[in-house]
Scaffold this active site. Sequence first.
Site, mmCIF file in Angstrom:
data_model
loop_
_atom_site.group_PDB
_atom_site.id
_atom_site.type_symbol
_atom_site.label_atom_id
_atom_site.label_comp_id
_atom_site.label_asym_id
_atom_site.label_seq_id
_atom_site.Cartn_x
_atom_site.Cartn_y
_atom_site.Cartn_z
ATOM 1 C CD GLU A 22 -56.047 18.799 53.242
ATOM 2 O OE1 GLU A 22 -57.220 18.392 53.079
ATOM 3 O OE2 GLU A 22 -55.536 19.696 52.571
ATOM 4 C CD GLU A 28 -59.560 10.187 57.221
ATOM 5 O OE1 GLU A 28 -58.359 10.177 56.914
ATOM 6 O OE2 GLU A 28 -60.483 10.300 56.382
ATOM 7 C CD GLU A 63 -58.254 12.215 53.619
ATOM 8 O OE1 GLU A 63 -57.969 13.193 52.890
ATOM 9 O OE2 GLU A 63 -59.309 11.573 53.501
#
Length: 117
Positions: A22, A28, A63
């Site tokens: 991802e 992040e 997330e």
Amino acid sequence: MLRIWKATINSRNGLAFAFSSEQAVREEIFALLVSLPFAWFIGTTATRAVELVCAVAFVLVVELLNTAIEKLADRLTMDHDKQIGRVKDMGSAAVGVALLMSAAFWILAIIERLGFL
């Protein structure tokens, strides 16, 4: 102790899989790493600096949960399903809210650092 060790390994495996699969998770984690030195510069106290880092870490947590929901939904069916689409949209919305919250913490901390609060 064995249960804790196994849980730790599962957590590491999940984070490694999310990182490898991802782009948002990679971004992040990068933001979290960048936030560490900036939080100590911007935060007016050690507590504020920790709060700023935790705000970014919270975005990563949301997330990861959103990614888990999406992977599970894709495992159920790859066909277009209106309900699954809504579930994915809600997960995405949760990430958006977490990002807004984190941004608010950082903006307020910057305003505080500049002496306006």
